[in-house]
Design an enzyme around this catalytic site. Structure first.
Site: not given
Length: 290
Positions: A56, A109
């Site tokens: 994103d 992540y």
């Protein structure tokens, strides 16, 4: 004709995400432009250009992956010389022609929490609930064929801060804030859109007593036909795609490329430190001026 995979590092601050979009700057658009400019690729379909993940807007990376095939021998630093400083290739690997980067063995992540009064033991208990295979319907914005995902591991750590840093914080005691970061490292084969950022919202809600661990269990095991829960995403700027691993593929990190990106990060940090010092000076002098 050879097929190559490249590992991409970037600072997401000045990008509208990874995926190409009209009239805005994206990581994918920059990569395609410079690969075409250097004649590594021409037609995207013919070169079978593929990407591993669409981060994103604001999300950073040390390990996103693209692949393509080209007649030219790939020269990492030639491409980096053409790319802007906030995108750099740091590793490469030869891959088979059928290689598709989105089919990874593991993704890693890291989300960095800066909130006040975080109970690391409670965060770790919340992590235990998320580990394993669950239905993450409530943790994505899009309808997908399957929302079942497996979280292999979640590690929560608090980096050690030296005494000098602690002393700096004393200048801001009157603000009643503590900016000691906590790292949440999440490992899994694949993730849904916004999944990690929605998970982090739940971690915070449990920490502050808005949800119980039983509530988290229910969110991960929704009843059939139950309306999807609304979970607000946390900030994208605190999220880093650290690495992506593949079965049987070993990336070769380029020393010069890594050092180049390291220098960019150091320069970036210096600019942030200048901003910090200016803001600190204004805070410290405000009372005297009044």
């Amino acid at each position: 004709m050879k097929r190559t995979a490249l590992k991409i590092a970037y600072i997401g601050t000045h990008f509208h995400g990874f995926q190409r979009q009209p009239d805005v700057r994206t990581v994918e658009e920059e990569l395609i432009y410079h690969l075409r400019k250097l004649e590594y690729i021409d037609d995207l379909k013919a070169s079978r250009f593929r990407i591993a993940g669409r981060t994103d807007a604001g999300v950073h990376s040390l390990g996103n992956v693209i692949s393509f095939q080209s007649e030219k021998e790939v020269r990492v630093n030639q491409i980096n010389n053409s790319l802007p400083d906030d995108i750099q290739i740091i590793a490469w690997a030869p891959v088979r022609f059928g290689f598709k980067p989105r089919f990874a063995k593991r993704r890693w992540y890291r989300y960095i929490l800066f909130e006040e009064d975080l109970d690391i033991d409670l965060l770790r208990k919340t992590a235990e609930v998320f580990k394993g295979t669950h239905d993450f319907t409530n943790f994505t914005k899009r309808k997908q064929k399957t929302t079942v995902r497996t979280i292999e591991d979640i590690r929560i750590t608090k980096p050690i801060i030296d005494e000098e840093d602690k002393n700096k914080k004393s200048d801001f005691a009157h603000l009643n804030k503590s900016y000691s970061p906590i790292f949440v490292d999440i490992y899994g084969e694949s993730f849904l859109w916004n999944m990690v950022r929605k998970m982090m919202r739940i971690f915070l809600d449990v920490n502050y007593g808005k949800l119980t661990l039983d509530d988290v269990e229910r969110l991960l095991n929704p009843e059939e036909g139950e309306p999807r829960a609304y979970i607000k995403v946390v900030d994208a700027e605190n999220l880093i795609l650290m690495d992506i691993e593949y079965e049987g593929i070993r990336f070769r990190y380029d020393d010069y490329a890594c050092e180049r990106f390291r220098r960019y990060l150091i320069d970036n940090l210096f600019e942030l430190q200048k901003t910090y010092s200016i803001t600190e000076s204004m805070l410290n002098c405000l009372d005297d001026l009044i």
